[in-house]
Design a protein around this motif. Structure first.
Motif, PDB file in Angstrom:
ATOM      1  N   PHE A 117       3.416 101.626  -1.507  1.00 34.90           N
ATOM      2  CA  PHE A 117       3.838 100.345  -2.089  1.00 34.90           C
ATOM      3  C   PHE A 117       3.711 100.422  -3.603  1.00 34.90           C
ATOM      4  O   PHE A 117       2.627 100.244  -4.145  1.00 34.90           O
ATOM      5  N   PRO A 118       4.828 100.678  -4.291  1.00 35.19           N
ATOM      6  CA  PRO A 118       4.772 100.862  -5.735  1.00 35.19           C
ATOM      7  C   PRO A 118       4.121  99.677  -6.438  1.00 35.19           C
ATOM      8  O   PRO A 118       4.457  98.523  -6.145  1.00 35.19           O
ATOM      9  N   ASN A 119       3.211  99.979  -7.348  1.00 38.08           N
ATOM     10  CA  ASN A 119       2.591  98.955  -8.185  1.00 38.08           C
ATOM     11  C   ASN A 119       1.760  97.929  -7.407  1.00 38.08           C
ATOM     12  O   ASN A 119       1.479  96.844  -7.899  1.00 38.08           O
ATOM     13  N   ARG A 120       1.431  98.239  -6.179  1.00 40.48           N
ATOM     14  CA  ARG A 120       0.601  97.339  -5.388  1.00 40.48           C
ATOM     15  C   ARG A 120      -0.456  98.146  -4.641  1.00 40.48           C
ATOM     16  O   ARG A 120      -0.264  99.323  -4.361  1.00 40.48           O
ATOM     17  N   PRO A 126      12.231 103.063  10.991  1.00 42.18           N
ATOM     18  CA  PRO A 126      11.863 101.657  11.208  1.00 42.18           C
ATOM     19  C   PRO A 126      12.721 101.006  12.295  1.00 42.18           C
ATOM     20  O   PRO A 126      13.920 101.282  12.393  1.00 42.18           O
ATOM     21  N   ARG A 141       8.994  95.187  10.739  1.00 44.03           N
ATOM     22  CA  ARG A 141       9.494  96.459  11.245  1.00 44.03           C
ATOM     23  C   ARG A 141       8.353  97.270  11.813  1.00 44.03           C
ATOM     24  O   ARG A 141       7.210  97.157  11.364  1.00 44.03           O
ATOM     25  N   LEU A 144       7.842 104.208   7.091  1.00 43.12           N
ATOM     26  CA  LEU A 144       7.169 103.621   5.931  1.00 43.12           C
ATOM     27  C   LEU A 144       7.156 102.096   6.032  1.00 43.12           C
ATOM     28  O   LEU A 144       6.156 101.437   5.745  1.00 43.12           O
ATOM     29  N   HIS A 145       8.261 101.530   6.472  1.00 47.18           N
ATOM     30  CA  HIS A 145       8.356 100.071   6.534  1.00 47.18           C
ATOM     31  C   HIS A 145       7.402  99.464   7.549  1.00 47.18           C
ATOM     32  O   HIS A 145       7.018  98.306   7.424  1.00 47.18           O
ATOM     33  N   LEU A 148      -0.543  92.932   0.186  1.00 46.77           N
ATOM     34  CA  LEU A 148      -0.321  93.660  -1.057  1.00 46.77           C
ATOM     35  C   LEU A 148      -0.938  92.874  -2.213  1.00 46.77           C
ATOM     36  O   LEU A 148      -0.636  91.701  -2.396  1.00 46.77           O
ATOM     37  N   ILE A 177      13.996 101.103  -4.407  1.00 50.29           N
ATOM     38  CA  ILE A 177      12.550 101.031  -4.228  1.00 50.29           C
ATOM     39  C   ILE A 177      12.189 100.838  -2.753  1.00 50.29           C
ATOM     40  O   ILE A 177      11.217 101.386  -2.259  1.00 50.29           O
ATOM     41  N   ASN A 219      14.799 108.739   6.378  1.00 46.52           N
ATOM     42  CA  ASN A 219      13.707 109.005   7.311  1.00 46.52           C
ATOM     43  C   ASN A 219      13.886 110.367   7.986  1.00 46.52           C
ATOM     44  O   ASN A 219      14.929 110.628   8.580  1.00 46.52           O
ATOM     45  N   SER A 270      17.186 103.884   5.932  1.00 50.22           N
ATOM     46  CA  SER A 270      16.887 102.455   6.019  1.00 50.22           C
ATOM     47  C   SER A 270      17.119 101.807   4.675  1.00 50.22           C
ATOM     48  O   SER A 270      16.630 102.300   3.662  1.00 50.22           O
ATOM     49  N   TYR A 295       9.017  92.459  -5.090  1.00 53.43           N
ATOM     50  CA  TYR A 295       8.552  92.066  -3.758  1.00 53.43           C
ATOM     51  C   TYR A 295       9.056  90.668  -3.385  1.00 53.43           C
ATOM     52  O   TYR A 295       9.211  90.354  -2.210  1.00 53.43           O
ATOM     53  N   ILE A 318      15.444  94.969   6.836  1.00 48.16           N
ATOM     54  CA  ILE A 318      15.634  96.410   6.732  1.00 48.16           C
ATOM     55  C   ILE A 318      16.579  96.857   7.847  1.00 48.16           C
ATOM     56  O   ILE A 318      16.344  96.598   9.025  1.00 48.16           O
ATOM     57  N   THR A 371      18.355 100.075   9.639  1.00 48.55           N
ATOM     58  CA  THR A 371      18.249 101.522   9.814  1.00 48.55           C
ATOM     59  C   THR A 371      19.499 102.037  10.501  1.00 48.55           C
ATOM     60  O   THR A 371      19.918 101.493  11.530  1.00 48.55           O
TER      61      THR A 371
END
Lengths: 495, 318
Positions: free
Chosen positions: A159-162, A470, A481, A485-486, A494, B149, B154, B164, B293, B301, B303
């Motif tokens: 989780f970028p920046n978190r 996911p 999901r 990663l998700h 976060l 981001i 996958n 995804s 975020y 999301i 996929t």
């Protein structure tokens, strides 16, 4: 012969009738040790339920009792949640990620070692063909643990920046269609992110989750980190409503998902819901038709159609409709329906009597609403719960069999002319879990996969799953999901 | 119906440098505050209005008291606009958000004036407008970046290409922050539309001037009609209809009122709405009040799988 105009190759009748038939090839059930009675797995030990009640779990292929299983009441749920809380506060949330990882890896390895035993029990308890439980359910479940184990000490990269923080105690309720795999989907990411777990398997398929509890015990996972309690709807409700739960992860019907969403409104509980589906599977005239037909067969008859992402609505472009329909009818004649433990079996037993009745109810509705039914002529075993592979043609878009999730081996078939028309029809459903597209044209694939309002879209394939991929729905098919990663996001705050 | 006397804007007279000339006695043209649906500025179909009053007791305007029907019309507009807006190139959405910021910058004085009518000091009003413009610029930049981001290729074990990507969730109903009537409004709208969603927004009840004027900014910004629909009125009256509506995919709520939070989630369960509660966000703090975020919260999301042909033999030796 040379003067005869040959039809195009893909209109030829597929030849499945070789004159040979398969001899029975049953998997031995001797590898499966099933106890006569299972207790609740709470705080690292198997304990008797304070309800003092047990319920039977049967083999849906012959209706024989396999074992009896403890029924957890509210007091048992409370005990399990408290055990999970203590384990979370005192140990699990403080444990370095790399140590958590090793526990999860250990579970994955032990599942792999006992894979065949798990597969046999899964087929015995749930009715699915051994070919599927052996080649799909069990290995994929182990792979999920293996995949998420590796995330436990790498969360800062996710989780970028978190910063990812665990939520606390996760209450997890899973369905009967993929009992072990769903347990893995739920438990593995929860543990990797530092949460502890109370898991309730479905009442008709508790055995593999309880075997998993044995493995968790043998793996020396600290007591209380994973608790597995059995029971029916009331147990699930007690879990959902327990104030000590921080997160609900539910896979099941949309109706129950909505009840859960209501129940946790006004609480701090987070939720991920993986609910029903009514996937469109779309065949264009330029598709490789034989592959597409195989994909459609797999899409709807995999696991007896007990799949939330099953391709239960087939849309065929008008120009190839007759060919596809004939190929489908030919193909379902070859499907072997019967003993789940036989390695040749394509379609095993329907999971329960209740589910069989639901499927028959919908078949009746389909006929009453004017659709045309076609079933395979195969013989069904005298005992147990079985259903022939079933196709419906002349189906109206508004028909209940085209709108509601049947969760059985029943396919509706409709036609379309243009891309716009089929996009409209495919998305005309409150669900949005999955979709399938069959065409040889790349640009058409991407137009279609982009326009489908669904969480998983298979192009020129169907019903593929992977721990790195996911899974989850749009609209009334739920949110959040699982996998990849998700899937981590479902179990973290976060900051 | 009593004619409301609207406070005459003091700003322009004092700042336009015309003091030396004897200003002509001129009757000021008052603005009718309307709502914004489908790129049009109707009054509420209900004909109802209310008169918010500032701390000095001055009446602000005859503001539309929007109704359930307005919500339904707005949701219909938002749904109709969704296909086009979500299919816009990400770059194009970014340009349009940037254009909104430009238009807001150009009308800064008007917003400062309105915020001051709604009891803000000049300094605070100026700060809020500046932050709002900067926030739009911030999200304009994200329009073609958040996908990178939050997406993933996958590495599945089978021979498939699998990826995804985030896609907009659909129509989002927003009950905008009731206090920060411009910055809060911008902070909740921007991430939702940056992500390709369309929305129906209820502005601040007590401080409704900015949300109507912001609709005018939107309307002059190349933003297609229906992408953002803005209503004025009572959130307590409109929110239940929004939560009930079966063609709304998500609902955003920013107040601490727990009973309303509960109601929104309960009613929203009828079609499994995503409920996004931003009740602890300080919109003045860039670190807390803006991030990709927020965009991701109103995304799904998706996929996609496709087989990779694997016919043996010709392995590359490079």
């Amino acid at each position: 012969m040379a003067t005869r105009t040959k039809a195009k190759n893909n209109t030829l009748k597929l030849k499945f009738d070789s004159g040979w038939s398969y001899a029975p090839a049953p998997e031995s059930r001797s590898i499966a040790s099933i106890k006569e009675r299972y207790e609740l797995f709470i705080n690292g030990a198997f304990v008797k339920p304070s309800s003092k009640k047990y319920f039977k779990t049967i083999n849906p292929a012959n209706e024989e009792v396999l074992s009896e299983v403890a029924e957890a009441n509210a007091a048992d749920v409370d005990k399990a949640v408290k055990a999970a809380r203590t384990a979370y506060d005192k140990m699990w949330k403080k444990m370095p990620g790399k140590e958590r990882a090793k526990y999860i890896y250990r579970i994955a390895r032990m599942m792999q070692e006992r894979a065949r035993e798990f597969a046999v029990i899964e087929s015995l308890d749930g009715g699915k063909p051994i070919r599927e439980s052996r080649d799909f359910d069990v290995p994929t479940a182990a792979n999920h643990f293996f995949y998420y184990a590796g995330w436990a000490d790498k969360l800062e990269y996710a989780f970028p920046n978190r910063q990812a923080q665990p939520l606390g105690v996760a209450g997890q309720i899973i369905p009967w269609n993929f009992p072990l795999l769903m347990a893995a989907w739920k438990i593995a990411p929860a543990l990797a992110t530092g949460n502890t777990v109370v898991l309730k398997p479905a009442e008709t398929t508790p055995l593999t989750a309880l075997k998993l509890a044995e493995i968790i015990q043998e793996a020396d996972l600290p007591p209380g980190v994973v608790n597995i309690i059995t029971g029916a709807g009331a147990t699930g409700a007690a879990l959902v409503n327990h104030p000590g739960i921080d997160k609900i992860a539910f896979t099941g019907s949309t109706d129950v998902g909505k009840i859960i969403q209501r129940a946790i409104a006004g609480t701090h509980k987070k939720a991920t819901l993986e609910l029903g589906g009514k996937a469109a599977n779309i065949i264009f005239e330029d598709a490789p038709l034989d592959q597409a037909v195989e994909g459609v067969i797999n899409g709807i008859f995999f696991n007896q159609g007990h799949v939330c992402c099953a391709g239960s609505r087939l849309y065929v472009q008008e120009s190839v409709y007759k060919t596809v329909l004939r190929k489908l009818k030919d193909r379902i004649e070859t499907l072997i329906v019967g003993n789940p433990l036989d390695k040749n079996t394509d379609i095993g037993a329907i999971n329960s009597k209740q589910q069989l009745e639901t499927i028959y109810k919908y078949i009746k509705i389909g006929v009453q609403e004017g659709a045309e039914m076609h079933q395979s002529s195969c013989a069904l075993p005298g005992k147990g719960f079985f259903c022939r592979p079933t196709l419906f043609t002349n189906v109206a878009q508004s028909s209940r069999i085209a709108q509601e999730e049947i969760f059985g081996p029943v396919l509706t078939i409709q036609t379309f002319r243009t891309e716009d028309e089929v996009i409209e029809k495919a998305n005309n459903t409150p669900y949005g879990l999955s979709a399938g597209v069959w065409t040889d044209k790349g640009s058409k694939i991407f137009n279609m996969t982009t326009k489908m309002r669904a969480g998983v879209v298979w192009a020129n394939t169907f019903n593929k799953f992977d721990p790195t991929s996911p899974f989850g729905g749009y609209k009334e098919s739920g949110y959040g999901r699982e996998g990849g990663l998700h899937g981590l996001g479902a179990y973290v705050n976060l900051v | 119906m009593a004619k409301t006397t609207i406070k005459k804007s003091s700003l322009h007279i004092s700042e336009n440098g015309l003091e030396n000339h004897k200003p002509e006695k001129r009757l000021e043209v008052l603005k009718t505050y309307k709502i914004y649906i489908g790129g049009q500025f109707p009054r509420t179909e209900s004909g109802r209005y209310y008169v918010p009053v500032n701390a000095k007791g001055e009446k602000l305007a005859n503001v539309c008291l929007s109704s359930r029907k307005d919500v339904r019309d707005a949701v219909e507009s938002a749904r109709n606009a969704f296909g086009g807006w979500s299919a816009r190139a990400a770059f194009n959405r970014g340009q349009i958000l940037y254009r909104i910021a430009e238009m807001l910058e150009g009308r800064k004085a008007q917003f400062v004036d309105e915020l001051m009518q709604q009891d803000a000091s000049r300094a605070k009003a100026g700060h809020e407008v500046n932050l709002s413009i900067d926030r739009l610029i911030y999200y304009a930049g994200w329009c073609d970046k958040y996908q990178q981001i939050f997406s993933a290729v996958n590495p599945v074990a089978s021979s498939h290409f699998n990826f995804s990507v985030p896609e907009p969730t659909g129509v989002v109903c927003i009950i905008a922050p009731q206090n920060d009537s411009l910055l809060g409004l911008v902070s909740v709208i921007a991430p939702v539309i940056a992500g390709g969603n369309t929305c129906v927004v209820v502005g601040s009840y007590a401080k409704p001037l900015c949300c109507v004027t912001f609709a005018e900014v939107l309307n002059s910004s190349d933003l297609p009609g229906g992408v953002v629909n803005i209503l004025t009125g009572k959130a307590s009256e409109l929110a239940p209809w929004m939560a009930d509506h079966m063609d709304v995919n998500a609902i955003v709520y920013c107040e601490k009122d727990e009973a309303t939070q509960k109601m929104l989630k309960e009613k929203g369960s009828a079609n499994v709405k995503r409920a996004l509660i931003y009740d602890k966000v300080n919109w003045y703090d860039d670190a807390a009040g803006q991030s990709p975020y927020f965009i991701n919260d109103a995304q799904e999301i998706k996929t996609t799988w496709h087989p990779i042909e694997n016919i043996g033999g010709a392995g590359s030796k490079y």
